[in-house]
Design an enzyme around this catalytic site. Structure first.
Site, mmCIF file in Angstrom:
data_model
loop_
_atom_site.group_PDB
_atom_site.id
_atom_site.type_symbol
_atom_site.label_atom_id
_atom_site.label_comp_id
_atom_site.label_asym_id
_atom_site.label_seq_id
_atom_site.Cartn_x
_atom_site.Cartn_y
_atom_site.Cartn_z
ATOM 1 N N PHE B 129 71.069 -22.481 -5.171
ATOM 2 C CA PHE B 129 71.209 -22.432 -3.714
ATOM 3 C C PHE B 129 70.525 -23.693 -3.199
ATOM 4 O O PHE B 129 69.416 -24.037 -3.626
ATOM 5 C CB PHE B 129 70.540 -21.168 -3.162
ATOM 6 C CG PHE B 129 70.721 -21.013 -1.681
ATOM 7 C CD1 PHE B 129 71.912 -20.520 -1.160
ATOM 8 C CD2 PHE B 129 69.714 -21.381 -0.804
ATOM 9 C CE1 PHE B 129 72.084 -20.392 0.208
ATOM 10 C CE2 PHE B 129 69.881 -21.255 0.567
ATOM 11 C CZ PHE B 129 71.070 -20.760 1.077
ATOM 12 N N ASP B 198 63.217 -18.459 -9.050
ATOM 13 C CA ASP B 198 63.631 -17.970 -7.740
ATOM 14 C C ASP B 198 64.375 -16.652 -7.955
ATOM 15 O O ASP B 198 65.417 -16.622 -8.611
ATOM 16 C CB ASP B 198 64.540 -19.021 -7.083
ATOM 17 C CG ASP B 198 65.023 -18.598 -5.705
ATOM 18 O OD1 ASP B 198 65.124 -17.377 -5.443
ATOM 19 O OD2 ASP B 198 65.329 -19.492 -4.890
ATOM 20 N N TYR B 223 65.017 -10.016 2.218
ATOM 21 C CA TYR B 223 66.013 -9.462 3.150
ATOM 22 C C TYR B 223 67.345 -9.147 2.480
ATOM 23 O O TYR B 223 68.282 -8.752 3.156
ATOM 24 C CB TYR B 223 66.229 -10.390 4.348
ATOM 25 C CG TYR B 223 66.348 -11.864 4.043
ATOM 26 C CD1 TYR B 223 67.499 -12.388 3.501
ATOM 27 C CD2 TYR B 223 65.291 -12.721 4.319
ATOM 28 C CE1 TYR B 223 67.611 -13.739 3.233
ATOM 29 C CE2 TYR B 223 65.378 -14.080 4.042
ATOM 30 C CZ TYR B 223 66.542 -14.584 3.504
ATOM 31 O OH TYR B 223 66.647 -15.913 3.230
ATOM 32 N N LYS B 224 67.425 -9.345 1.169
ATOM 33 C CA LYS B 224 68.654 -9.004 0.455
ATOM 34 C C LYS B 224 68.502 -7.596 -0.123
ATOM 35 O O LYS B 224 68.547 -6.620 0.614
ATOM 36 C CB LYS B 224 68.935 -10.066 -0.605
ATOM 37 C CG LYS B 224 69.118 -11.470 -0.003
ATOM 38 C CD LYS B 224 69.428 -12.498 -1.090
ATOM 39 C CE LYS B 224 69.376 -13.923 -0.554
ATOM 40 N NZ LYS B 224 70.478 -14.221 0.377
ATOM 41 N N ARG B 372 82.655 -13.311 -2.030
ATOM 42 C CA ARG B 372 81.459 -12.783 -2.669
ATOM 43 C C ARG B 372 81.242 -11.330 -2.243
ATOM 44 O O ARG B 372 81.227 -11.037 -1.041
ATOM 45 C CB ARG B 372 80.263 -13.657 -2.231
ATOM 46 C CG ARG B 372 79.104 -13.651 -3.187
ATOM 47 C CD ARG B 372 78.053 -14.662 -2.765
ATOM 48 N NE ARG B 372 77.445 -14.294 -1.488
ATOM 49 C CZ ARG B 372 76.169 -14.590 -1.157
ATOM 50 N NH1 ARG B 372 75.398 -15.265 -1.994
ATOM 51 N NH2 ARG B 372 75.694 -14.239 0.012
#
Lengths: 397, 397
Positions: B129, B198, B223-224, B372
């Site tokens: 990312f 990560d 937050y995922k 996704r």
């Protein structure tokens, strides 16, 4: 009723800002700690509830667009801008004050480097709230500069052709002393260096005039006089002419010119968003946005006038009620040198503050011997000041 | 009813985690974007309301002690710890993922420096990312290192006596590929370098085993799959043996061993709090703390088993319903290489995702051609997977 009580009543009756108190949730405590954590604006709970229940709970991911989450950092920056004398597009909200000090100071040193003069030194306010000094030390270490701590009054003499940047506080967190931002900024510029100001203890309490005085970079928190809530995000100001040269040490994807392009190569966004880093903390940020609405129709000049009247009156009451010599004010008498707090020294300050809080007068204690009383003109009145001084005198007696 | 619908019904009936769905606010949308923003846990709104109305509004400044605000970063870190295989005292919550990548990578390079071997290179995941790559570039620039981008599979060959640190993603954000954390960490250690992971796309979806596998430093968002809310604060893990050597590039006052001593000299706190920086964003942070309660009594192993069953079943349905060759899965078939998402490529992915969302199947689009679909085992079921595949096939037809 004492003469000072009567005077307080008259002053409150004549106070054009008195009605603003109803915009906050307050009780019968005299809250003189708004310079640490501002009181809760009355409409904020319902707004936060909407953010949680509807924006997050119902719209979920769509809120990044539909609820304006993505653009919140610069939108809220524009809302803070008039309070500190900045045009729109100069301020971005996000991260803590410490992180913003790091961004600002490293970027300032890099800008100073562009002139190619080998400016090797950073100056930092020796009386600063500690975090600025710690972060300045890290910025110096990472950019290969030396750091020198000097008091703001020593800055003009300390400036030289070696100076890259100077980090100063607008108002001293301990004493409440207001430093001369226009003249210090001019002196820093005359030496060819950049001025970075920390506005934590001035924004929302007095006019700052960032654009007018040519400040290069500035940072500030939003949970004191801006009432954004505990740990609400801080902000970063970059002077318009410097924005294209702002070279962030924290170039997170939110500062990319095309963040959803997902390019492996970094290309910084133009303008204030270049100061962004990662995904913004939306709950804290939108609570701040709501809180800033208490400023609708409020003039910073009027706030400043009331702030000075309040601190003058509090000092008058303290002198009238307290045995001479029992406390010493370390807050300057001169209005040009006074922020929006009164700091009184006494050897037993820690104990005295505990007793004051127990009696409903909430200030705070700053190591080693300072009683600190912050005056937020939006919700503190003259009767509050008189009552605080009276109870203080009783506890000191 | 189709055979796959019947199969979904049976799988849902046998799912030991199915009842957890009631812990969340959900509607009849099939929400497959929990790998971007997790759904709202049902009890969070009331908890946030209490934080705002009572803790901030009534207790005000007292809440830093009385409501446990000050210690929230490490307390919530301890709550995340078992989800990523860490003992208490190793994780601190705060700041964004990008800011934590910066702390972790600069600190890793400094630790590598202590050996005095002049390790001059940082390796970064070329498929990362983007923010990790941007921040790694900044960390390399500020520490005088070079940065080289390699794919995770190239890491073993790229390691050398020059390698200071390696920054890798546990699960690829685009393809959903799960990288082999134990063996890559071992290879990095064999080369004398430090491994920084990560965990954004793995924590809360599968076992990580940070302590077990000797990971040096790790960061992740909340937050995922951890459902902490939009922009909820990230976290930083530092291996126990390395904690005394953790030398932060962001040494804010919250990381001082005596933050209220207000000393001008920095002295880092022991343990996880050394990773703190400035004042924590309390509203976002305490929403996260409440959200983590949905994990009470939930086993990460059971979550992983359901995640694999869900993605297997979704791929089966896609293959059954969709014309061969219309989409290509870029998510690995092998369980050891699969995270908790399915990524399908097709040239018109952007348009297809818009139509899916309009029909109540929410995934997301990743530039340039990826659909996704994230599977959060806590609230996504097999009937959801079948319905999503069916509607996808209709929109692709």
């Amino acid at each position: 009723m004492s003469e000072l009580s009567l005077q307080a009543e008259k002053l409150d009756a004549a106070d054009e800002l008195a009605a603003l108190r109803t915009r906050f949730v307050l009780d019968d405590v005299v809250y003189l700690d708004g310079n640490s954590l501002g009181a809760l604006p009355a409409h904020v709970p319902d707004r936060v509830s909407d953010v949680v229940r509807r924006q997050w709970g119902e719209l979920r991911i769509r809120s990044w667009d539909e609820s304006g989450w993505w653009t919140a950092p610069e939108r809220i920056g524009d809302r803070i801008a008039p309070l500190v004398g900045a045009a729109p597009g100069r301020i971005v909200v996000g991260d803590s004050t410490s992180v913003n000090v790091f961004k600002a100071l490293v970027a300032a040193v890099r800008m100073a480097d562009e002139a190619g003069e080998g400016r090797s030194e950073i100056l930092v306010d020796a009386t600063t709230f500690p975090t600025d000094g710690y972060i300045a030390q890290s910025a110096a270490r990472l950019t290969g500069r030396t750091l020198r701590a000097v008091t703001p009054s020593q800055v003009p003499d300390a400036l030289s052709a070696r100076t890259a940047a100077v980090l100063l506080n607008h108002v001293d967190y301990r004493t409440g002393r207001l430093h001369d931002l226009p003249s210090l900024t001019s002196a820093i510029h005359a030496a060819g260096a950049l001025a970075v100001w920390d506005l934590c203890h001035s924004a929302g309490a007095l006019p700052v005039g960032l654009d007018e005085h040519g400040v290069d970079l500035a940072v500030g928190c939003t949970y004191k006089y801006l009432n954004g809530g505990p740990g609400s995000p801080a902000y970063l100001y970059v002077r318009e002419e410097l924005q294209p040269r702002f070279d962030s040490p924290l170039p997170g994807w939110n500062s990319h010119t095309d963040p959803f392009g997902m390019s492996p190569d970094y290309a910084p966004a133009p303008g204030a968003p270049r100061g962004r880093v990662g995904t913004p903390d939306i709950l804290s940020m939108l609570a701040l946005e709501a809180a800033l609405e208490v400023w609708d129709g409020v003039s910073v000049a009027a706030v400043r006038a009331k702030s000075l009247a309040l601190t003058d009156f509090f000092l008058t009451c303290v002198r009238a009620y307290t045995e001479p010599g029992r406390v010493e004010s370390v807050t300057p008498e001169r209005h040009e040198e006074r922020g929006s707090q009164v700091a009184l020294r006494c050897p037993d300050a820690g104990e005295v503050m505990k007793r004051l809080i127990a009696r409903g007068v909430v200030g705070d204690f700053r190591h080693p011997d300072v009683l600190r009383f912050g005056f937020t003109p939006l919700y503190v009145g003259f009767a509050d000041a008189e009552r605080a001084a009276r109870i203080l005198a009783e506890e000191l007696a």
